[in-house]
Structures are given as C-alpha cells and as structure tokens.
Motif scaffolding. Structure first.
Motif, mmCIF file in Angstrom:
data_model
loop_
_atom_site.group_PDB
_atom_site.id
_atom_site.type_symbol
_atom_site.label_atom_id
_atom_site.label_comp_id
_atom_site.label_asym_id
_atom_site.label_seq_id
_atom_site.Cartn_x
_atom_site.Cartn_y
_atom_site.Cartn_z
ATOM 1 N N TYR A 139 0.840 -1.203 0.000
ATOM 2 C CA TYR A 139 0.000 0.000 0.000
ATOM 3 C C TYR A 139 0.877 1.255 0.000
ATOM 4 O O TYR A 139 0.586 2.236 -0.696
ATOM 5 N N GLN A 140 1.950 1.214 0.783
ATOM 6 C CA GLN A 140 2.833 2.382 0.862
ATOM 7 C C GLN A 140 3.568 2.604 -0.458
ATOM 8 O O GLN A 140 3.713 3.747 -0.919
ATOM 9 N N ILE A 141 4.040 1.507 -1.074
ATOM 10 C CA ILE A 141 4.730 1.632 -2.367
ATOM 11 C C ILE A 141 3.800 2.258 -3.393
ATOM 12 O O ILE A 141 4.186 3.155 -4.146
ATOM 13 N N PHE A 142 2.569 1.780 -3.413
ATOM 14 C CA PHE A 142 1.605 2.325 -4.372
ATOM 15 C C PHE A 142 1.351 3.806 -4.108
ATOM 16 O O PHE A 142 1.337 4.627 -5.028
ATOM 17 N N ALA A 143 1.144 4.160 -2.851
ATOM 18 C CA ALA A 143 0.860 5.556 -2.510
ATOM 19 C C ALA A 143 2.030 6.463 -2.869
ATOM 20 O O ALA A 143 1.836 7.593 -3.346
ATOM 21 N N ASP A 144 3.253 5.993 -2.657
ATOM 22 C CA ASP A 144 4.437 6.797 -2.980
ATOM 23 C C ASP A 144 4.610 6.953 -4.490
ATOM 24 O O ASP A 144 5.060 7.993 -4.972
ATOM 25 N N SER A 145 4.257 5.909 -5.240
ATOM 26 C CA SER A 145 4.483 5.905 -6.690
ATOM 27 C C SER A 145 3.360 6.575 -7.461
ATOM 28 O O SER A 145 3.585 7.071 -8.558
ATOM 29 N N CYS A 146 2.153 6.548 -6.896
ATOM 30 C CA CYS A 146 0.985 7.071 -7.613
ATOM 31 C C CYS A 146 0.306 8.158 -6.780
ATOM 32 O O CYS A 146 -0.880 8.044 -6.442
ATOM 33 N N SER A 147 1.047 9.165 -6.441
ATOM 34 C CA SER A 147 0.519 10.210 -5.560
ATOM 35 C C SER A 147 -0.645 10.973 -6.190
ATOM 36 O O SER A 147 -1.461 11.566 -5.481
ATOM 37 N N GLU A 148 -0.744 10.942 -7.536
ATOM 38 C CA GLU A 148 -1.822 11.651 -8.213
ATOM 39 C C GLU A 148 -3.094 10.817 -8.301
ATOM 40 O O GLU A 148 -4.152 11.338 -8.653
ATOM 41 N N SER A 149 -2.989 9.561 -8.020
ATOM 42 C CA SER A 149 -4.146 8.677 -8.126
ATOM 43 C C SER A 149 -5.091 8.857 -6.943
ATOM 44 O O SER A 149 -4.664 9.087 -5.808
ATOM 45 N N GLU A 150 -6.396 8.772 -7.209
ATOM 46 C CA GLU A 150 -7.380 8.854 -6.139
ATOM 47 C C GLU A 150 -7.242 7.682 -5.175
ATOM 48 O O GLU A 150 -7.607 7.781 -3.994
ATOM 49 N N LYS A 151 -6.707 6.565 -5.695
ATOM 50 C CA LYS A 151 -6.549 5.387 -4.851
ATOM 51 C C LYS A 151 -5.435 5.560 -3.824
ATOM 52 O O LYS A 151 -5.338 4.784 -2.875
ATOM 53 N N SER A 152 -4.576 6.562 -4.020
ATOM 54 C CA SER A 152 -3.453 6.760 -3.114
ATOM 55 C C SER A 152 -3.944 7.034 -1.690
ATOM 56 O O SER A 152 -3.416 6.486 -0.715
ATOM 57 N N ILE A 153 -4.972 7.885 -1.555
ATOM 58 C CA ILE A 153 -5.504 8.204 -0.225
ATOM 59 C C ILE A 153 -6.126 6.965 0.402
ATOM 60 O O ILE A 153 -5.886 6.657 1.582
ATOM 61 N N SER A 154 -6.914 6.232 -0.381
ATOM 62 C CA SER A 154 -7.550 5.030 0.166
ATOM 63 C C SER A 154 -6.510 3.986 0.557
ATOM 64 O O SER A 154 -6.694 3.253 1.547
ATOM 65 N N ALA A 155 -5.401 3.925 -0.200
ATOM 66 C CA ALA A 155 -4.332 2.977 0.144
ATOM 67 C C ALA A 155 -3.714 3.335 1.493
ATOM 68 O O ALA A 155 -3.475 2.459 2.342
ATOM 69 N N LEU A 156 -3.449 4.629 1.703
ATOM 70 C CA LEU A 156 -2.871 5.059 2.978
ATOM 71 C C LEU A 156 -3.865 4.904 4.125
ATOM 72 O O LEU A 156 -3.472 4.517 5.240
ATOM 73 N N MET A 157 -5.131 5.173 3.875
ATOM 74 C CA MET A 157 -6.145 4.994 4.914
ATOM 75 C C MET A 157 -6.230 3.527 5.326
ATOM 76 O O MET A 157 -6.313 3.212 6.522
ATOM 77 N N ARG A 158 -6.201 2.638 4.320
ATOM 78 C CA ARG A 158 -6.279 1.217 4.650
ATOM 79 C C ARG A 158 -5.016 0.756 5.369
ATOM 80 O O ARG A 158 -5.076 -0.072 6.291
ATOM 81 N N LYS A 159 -3.871 1.283 4.983
ATOM 82 C CA LYS A 159 -2.626 0.941 5.671
ATOM 83 C C LYS A 159 -2.711 1.329 7.146
ATOM 84 O O LYS A 159 -2.343 0.540 8.036
ATOM 85 N N ALA A 160 -3.201 2.532 7.404
ATOM 86 C CA ALA A 160 -3.315 3.002 8.793
ATOM 87 C C ALA A 160 -4.267 2.115 9.599
ATOM 88 O O ALA A 160 -4.004 1.785 10.766
ATOM 89 N N THR A 161 -5.350 1.709 8.964
ATOM 90 C CA THR A 161 -6.319 0.831 9.652
ATOM 91 C C THR A 161 -5.676 -0.507 10.025
ATOM 92 O O THR A 161 -5.881 -1.026 11.130
#
Length: 573
Positions: A433-455
């Motif tokens: 999830y972190q790799i995706f968020a770091d690589s695709c910061s412009e993607s809407e999925k980036s926020i959801s990836a970080l939210m799910r990681k935190a959960t």
C-alpha cells in the motif's frame, strides 16, 4: 589471426556490394524485375571477348536461369562474380593485412582502421561508380530482401509454393460448387418437393480452398464466388463482410474493379444497407492498397474490431485467430492477440481470454503488449479464478519486467489488496500500500491505500503511533481535501478508542483550527464535547466547546443542540 582474416574478408564482401550493380548492368549477369536490365548484344560480345570467353558466358547464362526466384543461388552468384573480378584487389589487401600482422599489430581497433584505409584506397576508383549507381544498388538489395513479397504482389510466382495440379482440381470443383443450386426432389405423389438447402455446404466447401491456398493461387476468385453466393442467398451481412474482405486482401486482382464498382453496388441498392450506405461507400472508395498481405490482413482485422454493424463485427474473433495462425510472428501479432483476449473477456469467456494472454506471452515475449497481458492475467487470477498466490506472482513478474510502467504501479495496489483481504499477510499489505501511494501520488486510490494501511497498523498490528503517522501523512500530502479531513478525524477516533482522550481532542481541535470551513470541523467539535462531558467529566471545557460551536456554526442543528445542552449545564452549575 585466422579469425581476423575471416572478419576482414566479410568486410570486403559487404562493401563490394556497392560496385556489383555496375558489373551486373554492364555484363547482364542476371535480371530481377525492377532492379536491372538485360545487357545489349554489343556489351555481351565485349564481355565474351575481353573478360570471360564464350564458355564463361554460357556458364553465366546457366547460373542466371537457376538464380531467378532463388535468393540463395542469387547470393552465391554475386559472390562468384566478385571472386572472378576482384581477385587481384583482394589479394593486394590481404597482403597488406598480413604485413600489419608481421609488424605485430595486436590492437583490433587499429587493425580495423587499417583495413578500412586499405579498402578506401583499393576502391577509390569505384567511388564515382558507386555514386552513379547508388540507387540501383539500393533497388537490387531491396529486390533480394523482399523478393517473395514483390513476386506475390505482382502475381508472378516463380517458385510454386503449392501443388498446382491439386489447386487446379480444387478450383474446378469450386467453380462447379458456385453454379450448383438446390434441386427439387420427386415425392411419392409425383409432385416436386423443395430440395435440400445446400447453401451452408457450398460455403463450407469454398472456404476449404481459402484455408488450403491462401494467400496464393486464385483465392481472389474464390472470395468472389463466396460473395456471389451470399448475394444470391440474400445473406446481406455476409455479403458485406465478403466484399470488404476482398477489397482489403486483393488490391492487385484482375477482379478488383468489378468487385469495387459492381458487387459493392448492393450497398446503395439494398434496403439492409440504408442506414450505413454512405459509410460503406466511403470505405470502399478509400481502402488503401497495402503492399504486404499480412498488413492487409491486420488492417482488415482492425476494421472488424470496431465495425458499426454487429453482424459483421461478429467475424472479428474468427478472423483474428486466423491471422495469428497464418502470421504468428508478424509485427502486428501481439496486438491482434491482445485484441482477442479483450474480446473474449467482454464475451465473459475469461479462461479463453487467459489462454490467449498466455499465448501472447509465449509468442511475443519482447512485445510492448506483454505488459498488458501480464496485468490482465493477474486480474483474472485475482478477481475471477480466486488464485491469489498465482495472481501475486503474475503482478510481481510485471513489476520486475516493467518497473516504471503505470500498470506495474497499479500491480502494487492489487498485491496489497490480495495480501490484505484474502491472505491476511499484514506486513506485505502495509508495504505494498505504501509503495503504491508513494508511486501514484496523483491517483485517487493513493488516499484510500494510505487509509487502509493506517487501519491495518492500528487494528491488526496494534501499532497506534504508526497508524497516526500514516494518517498525518495524508493531511501533509493532500491538505484541505476530503481525504485530509477524514484522516484527522480517524486519527482522533483511534486515540479516543485507546482512551488517549487528550491526544484525541488535540486531533479534533486541529481540524477545526486548520480547516474551519470544512464539514468535518463541526464533527470534530461535537466529538470534543462528547469526550469532555462523558469521558473526562470536565464541565468548564464542555461549556467552552459548546460556546465555540454556537459562535461559529449558527443556524445549524449542532448550534441548537449546543444551546440546549449549555442551558442544562448552567443550571447544574
């Protein structure tokens, strides 16, 4: 030393191609259509008297006859001609190279430079000839490299690729088939009954000719036979398909103008084409005559893929498969393979699509479409077959082969989701999830990836501070966004759930202070009131927060509620 000599001789032969055409044109050694012209009688006599002699001329004529249409013989003939005409020059250069070896020149680069200098000097007299005939040299080489294609395009096949006797029988049989009509049967009451429907049989038998001899022989005539049968049967969608196929496949056919101007006339006259008549007539008039058969086939398949008439478009998968069968290593094969896979997925045939994606990977491993095939395979394994471990392997293979591709970045998200939802591999899920968020910061999925990681960090791994840090990173990366508001509320909820009330209050209050206009700002203040009144039991702080709500959010339900609650507290106080 022997290896260097062989290399050198190869250089000589390659460069000598620049002078072979003048020799060919001067002495008429051999002839390729469009590349050279036969020598005149006077030139031939001169050649006999001054160079070869009559026996050599006869030998050359014999070799010429053998070389027509035979690339191997043609190349050998070029080599033999060079051997006869440049022995002295070759020996002179070889002696020059040998001299360098005697002087113990061991540097290969220096040797090559010396050879080039020697060649330049030895052939400087040929430079003017090379310039004069450069276009002829280029034409000769093109003729050799593309001999089969050129011969096919002009319908002059010098070397038969099929059994002509067998083809003759097939063609005669096909002509008979085209003329055959259903015959009535005699009944027991001496009345004529309608005959059997032989139309499907005729079509099937005619197609056998195309399957056997395409693209050679008289396939253009057979395709036209099919068109005539379709028209006779009023099978208009098949007739439409057949006419377009002919025009794409056989631009050099003697029947081309007849099909273009007469057969296609049905596009104007038949009611079935009324809706698409203008489109079809425009298409008929603008189909390019592509030089190579495989390109023509590819363009036809490409046309079918998005063809407006669904009754014609249905032929796409069959023609695409046929293309791949005939031209498996065509430059366009990987694209066609991908199209077939996508079409099969749309038809809800995922396993067949999966097989065709695998086929693409087998036949075209270096193609650009390889990355898409790997991604599609991973998606099918994940979402349809539930083969999660295999899906992860496919996604990792994509990442390894195409690390910078956007599909590879998306693959990280799919790996994280599989590890999270199905394999319960929390460490892998958090990492991906972190790799995706770091690589695709412009993607809407980036926020959801970080939210799910935190959960996951909080609920599955009990790492509260790490989870809060992840929530804060969302606010830092995407300030003043719904994602930022939600992350601050979530971090406050996390602290509150672990009875860290002061930390929770700090998070809620920061939301109001940073983003007072946001909808979640009021939600944060409501949560503060609840903690002060129910958890900490601090009346003064509760009143203070209620007054904050009343002052900043007038005419809201929260304001009315705050006023009511405030009155109760003041009475108690």
């Amino acid at each position: 030393m022997r290896n260097y000599m062989y290399k050198f001789i190869g250089y000589v032969l390659i460069i000598s191609l620049f002078v072979i055409v003048p020799i060919i044109n001067t002495y008429g050694f051999f002839q390729i259509e469009g590349a050279s012209h036969p020598a005149s009688k006077g030139e031939v006599d001169s050649m006999v008297d001054t160079i070869m002699g009559k026996q050599e001329l006869e030998l050359q004529k014999s070799v010429e006859d053998q070389a027509i249409g035979d690339i191997v013989a043609l190349r050998q003939f070029i080599i033999d001609s060079l051997q006869m005409n440049f022995d002295d020059k070759l020996q002179e250069i070889i002696d020059s190279v040998r001299t360098f070896y005697e002087n113990k020149i061991e540097d290969e680069k220096a040797l090559k430079e010396a050879v080039i200098d020697s060649l330049t000097k030895a052939f400087q007299e040929s430079d003017s000839i090379k310039v004069m005939y450069s276009e002829h040299v280029e034409a000769l080489l093109d003729s050799i490299m593309n001999l089969n294609t050129e011969l096919r395009s002009t319908s002059k096949v010098l070397v038969s690729e099929y059994d002509t006797n067998l083809e003759e029988k097939h063609f005669d049989y096909s002509k008979m088939l085209k003329m055959e009509e259903s015959k009535a049967k005699k009944s027991i009451w001496k009345l004529r009954e309608s005959g059997e429907d032989i139309y499907p049989f005729q079509i099937k038998e005619l197609k056998k000719y195309l399957e056997t001899f395409f693209p050679e022989a008289r396939c253009d005539s057979i395709q036209d036979f099919l068109t005539q049968l379709y028209i006779r049967k009023e099978d208009w969608s098949s007739a439409e398909f057949s006419i377009l196929k002919f025009l794409y496949f056989y631009p050099n056919s003697l029947l081309y103008e007849e099909v273009k101007n007469i057969r296609s006339g049905i596009f104007r006259t038949e009611k079935s084409y009324r809706k698409d008549s203008d489109y079809l007539m425009s298409l008929v008039g603008t189909i390019p005559a592509y030089p190579n058969v495989d390109v023509r086939y590819f363009k036809f398949v490409e046309l079918l893929r998005e063809f407006p008439n669904p009754m014609v478009r249905k032929y796409f998968i069959g023609e695409a498969k046929r293309f791949l069968q005939i031209y498996p290593f065509s430059p366009q094969a990987s694209q066609v393979n991908l199209w077939v896979g996508e079409a099969l997925l749309k038809k809800e045939q995922p396993q067949r699509a999966f097989i065709y994606y695998k086929r693409l990977m087998t036949f075209c491993p270096e193609s650009d479409e390889m990355r898409i095939a790997l991604y599609r395979i991973g998606i099918i394994q994940e979402e349809i077959f539930a083969e999660y471990k295999y899906a992860i392997e496919s996604f990792y293979s994509l990442i390894e082969k195409f690390p910078e591709d956007t599909l590879a970045l998306s693959a990280h998200y799919h790996i994280a989701k599989i590890a999270d939802l199905y394999l319960k591999n929390w460490e892998k899920a958090v990492k991906e999830y972190q790799i995706f968020a770091d690589s695709c910061s412009e993607s809407e999925k980036s926020i959801s990836a970080l939210m799910r990681k935190a959960t996951i960090l909080a609920s599955e791994m009990n790492l509260v501070e790490a989870a809060v840090t992840t929530y804060k990173s969302i606010d830092e990366r995407y300030p003043d966004t719904p994602g930022a508001y939600k992350s601050i509320i979530s971090s406050g909820d996390l602290y509150s759930g672990h009875k860290q009330y002061e930390a929770a209050i700090a998070q809620y209050r920061s939301l109001f202070e940073k983003y007072p206009e946001s909808d979640q700002a009021l939600e944060g203040l409501d949560k503060i009131v609840k903690i002060y009144s129910e958890k900490i039991k601090d009346v003064d702080k509760t009143i203070e927060t209620l007054n904050l709500i009343i002052a900043n959010f007038p005419d809201t339900k929260s304001e009315a509620k705050a006023i009511k609650q405030l009155k109760k507290l003041e009475k108690k106080k």
